[in-house]
Design an enzyme around this catalytic site. Structure first.
Site, mmCIF file in Angstrom:
data_model
loop_
_atom_site.group_PDB
_atom_site.id
_atom_site.type_symbol
_atom_site.label_atom_id
_atom_site.label_comp_id
_atom_site.label_asym_id
_atom_site.label_seq_id
_atom_site.Cartn_x
_atom_site.Cartn_y
_atom_site.Cartn_z
ATOM 1 N N ASP A 12 12.661 -9.192 9.289
ATOM 2 C CA ASP A 12 11.598 -8.412 8.740
ATOM 3 C C ASP A 12 12.294 -7.172 7.779
ATOM 4 O OD1 ASP A 12 9.188 -7.170 7.885
ATOM 5 O OD2 ASP A 12 9.484 -5.694 9.484
ATOM 6 N N SER A 13 11.831 -6.787 7.114
ATOM 7 C CA SER A 13 12.564 -5.406 6.197
ATOM 8 C C SER A 13 12.908 -4.474 7.121
ATOM 9 C CB SER A 13 11.590 -5.117 5.101
ATOM 10 O OG SER A 13 10.428 -4.778 5.631
ATOM 11 N N TYR A 44 10.755 -3.411 1.614
ATOM 12 C CA TYR A 44 10.774 -4.339 0.450
ATOM 13 C C TYR A 44 9.580 -4.171 -0.512
ATOM 14 C CZ TYR A 44 14.516 -6.829 3.185
ATOM 15 O OH TYR A 44 15.493 -7.342 3.711
ATOM 16 N N GLY A 45 8.636 -3.702 -0.049
ATOM 17 C CA GLY A 45 7.177 -3.745 -0.326
ATOM 18 C C GLY A 45 6.930 -3.262 -2.140
ATOM 19 N N CYS A 75 8.120 -10.783 7.626
ATOM 20 C CA CYS A 75 7.808 -9.921 6.402
ATOM 21 C C CYS A 75 7.052 -10.531 5.623
ATOM 22 C CB CYS A 75 9.269 -9.399 5.812
ATOM 23 S SG CYS A 75 9.031 -8.339 4.509
ATOM 24 N N ASN A 76 5.889 -10.044 5.214
ATOM 25 C CA ASN A 76 4.912 -10.683 4.196
ATOM 26 C C ASN A 76 5.368 -10.723 2.865
ATOM 27 O OD1 ASN A 76 1.897 -11.114 5.301
ATOM 28 N ND2 ASN A 76 3.166 -9.941 6.445
ATOM 29 N N THR A 77 6.195 -9.513 2.571
ATOM 30 C CA THR A 77 6.527 -9.342 1.388
ATOM 31 C C THR A 77 7.725 -10.404 0.955
ATOM 32 O OG1 THR A 77 6.269 -7.046 1.708
ATOM 33 C CG2 THR A 77 8.018 -7.446 -0.253
ATOM 34 N N GLU A 154 4.685 4.111 10.075
ATOM 35 C CA GLU A 154 5.931 4.348 10.803
ATOM 36 C C GLU A 154 6.018 5.729 11.340
ATOM 37 O OE1 GLU A 154 9.492 2.991 8.853
ATOM 38 O OE2 GLU A 154 8.566 0.948 9.225
ATOM 39 N N THR A 189 3.378 -6.563 8.175
ATOM 40 C CA THR A 189 3.681 -6.587 9.558
ATOM 41 C C THR A 189 3.092 -5.304 10.363
ATOM 42 O OG1 THR A 189 5.637 -5.367 8.498
ATOM 43 C CG2 THR A 189 5.906 -7.662 9.409
ATOM 44 N N HIS A 190 2.965 -4.184 9.471
ATOM 45 C CA HIS A 190 2.424 -2.874 10.116
ATOM 46 C C HIS A 190 0.992 -2.948 10.306
ATOM 47 C CE1 HIS A 190 6.490 -2.008 8.497
ATOM 48 N NE2 HIS A 190 6.468 -0.562 9.030
HETATM 49 N N1 DGL Z 1 7.185 -5.759 6.299
HETATM 50 C C1 DGL Z 1 6.711 -5.375 5.110
HETATM 51 C C2 DGL Z 1 5.631 -6.401 4.953
HETATM 52 O O1 DGL Z 1 5.103 -7.147 5.901
HETATM 53 C C3 DGL Z 1 6.155 -4.090 4.933
HETATM 54 C C4 DGL Z 1 7.202 -3.052 4.926
HETATM 55 C C5 DGL Z 1 8.112 -3.178 3.546
HETATM 56 O O2 DGL Z 1 7.357 -3.068 2.441
HETATM 57 O O3 DGL Z 1 9.308 -3.589 3.729
HETATM 58 O O4 DGL Z 1 5.432 -6.676 3.874
#
Ligand code: DGL
Length: 275
Positions: A12-13, A44-45, A75-77, A154, A189-190
């Protein structure tokens, strides 16, 4: 070592992917896990596709250097922007966040109006929209980018009754409520930590936590390839980050639901373990 005894890689990021690790440990307690959180470069978003692709390549390469048998892109992004490229580069099973959640949404929706919330990059990629369209073209997807939610979570501001987060979330969800969605994908993820708030703002709407859907998917994928670890003792999770391991360890329990209970190692992705 037999392939089935090798660990599952998760990246994940940053911290958020620990929501997926939590679920993974519940569902597959005997598996070893290697987790990498790119804490030096989170979030990353808000980044460009090129940058997210480059980071994802490096994250994957690190996990591969740990001899994992499969990778879960928590990480969805990263999944939205880069999974197709990763599948071209690697032959091991790669399970992302988007497709499993899209499949669940298409299965449960009755009115075929599906909401998706995620980062700017996830929404801009169109990954959820495209996946859902390929599964059921009759579905309509309404997506909203929610860039303020990651920092709020966070900061620990995810408890019901937090007036600031509730008001921000209500604002993001208002257009989805107006469209009459009956299903929403929490495409980040959050966001599982905001489940209760979402449920009270969208009563009666089916809520899908993307990472949780991917754990079920991964379990089936491993079973189908005879890659489930069949030992009877609990697995271990090894944590790696690209910056501030102490901070990661201190905040991990927010996402993991318990203390990390082990060392967090700092690595420079692409260059191996530093300390
Ligand atoms: N982990 C990122 C997601 O699931 C969220 C945090 C980010 O922007 O890196 O998209």
């Amino acid at each position: 070592m037999q392939t089935k005894e090798k660990p599952i890689g998760v990246f994940d990021s940053g911290l958020g992917g620990l929501t997926v690790v939590k679920k993974l440990i519940e569902q597959l307690p005997n598996e070893d896990i290697v987790y990498f959180g790119d804490t030096a470069r989170v979030p990353y978003g808000d980044r460009s596709r090129e940058t997210i692709l480059e980071y994802t390549r490096q994250d994957m390469a690190f996990l591969l250097s740990q001899d994992v048998k499969a990778v879960c892109i928590a990480c969805n992004t990263a999944d939205s922007m880069a999974r197709t490229e990763m599948e071209k580069l690697y032959t091991l099973p790669i399970v992302g966040a988007v497709l499993p959640a899209a499949k669940t949404a298409v299965r449960v929706t009755l009115n075929r109006k599906i909401g998706v919330i995620g980062t700017h990059a996830t929404v801009a990629s169109g990954a959820y929209k495209n996946s859902i369209a390929s599964l059921d073209p009759a579905c309509t997807v309404y997506s909203v980018a929610c860039p303020l939610l990651v920092p709020l979570v966070e900061e620990g501001r995810f408890h019901k009754g937090d007036a600031v987060t509730e008001s921000v979330l209500a604002d993001y969800l208002a257009p989805l409520r107006e469209k009459g969605i009956d299903t929403i994908i929490l495409g980040c993820t959050h966001y599982p930590l905001l489940y209760d708030m979402v449920a009270s703002l969208l009563p009666g709407v089916f809520i899908i936590c993307s990472g949780f859907a991917s754990v079920d998917y991964l379990k089936n994928e491993l079973a189908g390839r005879n890659l489930l670890n069949d030992r009877q003792t609990p697995g271990k999770t090894h944590f790696f980050v690209s910056d501030a391991p102490e901070k990661f360890a201190a905040n991990a329990s927010l996402f993991l639901g318990r203390p990390i209970g082990g060392q967090v190692k700092k690595v420079s992705v692409g260059q191996g373990v530093c300390d």
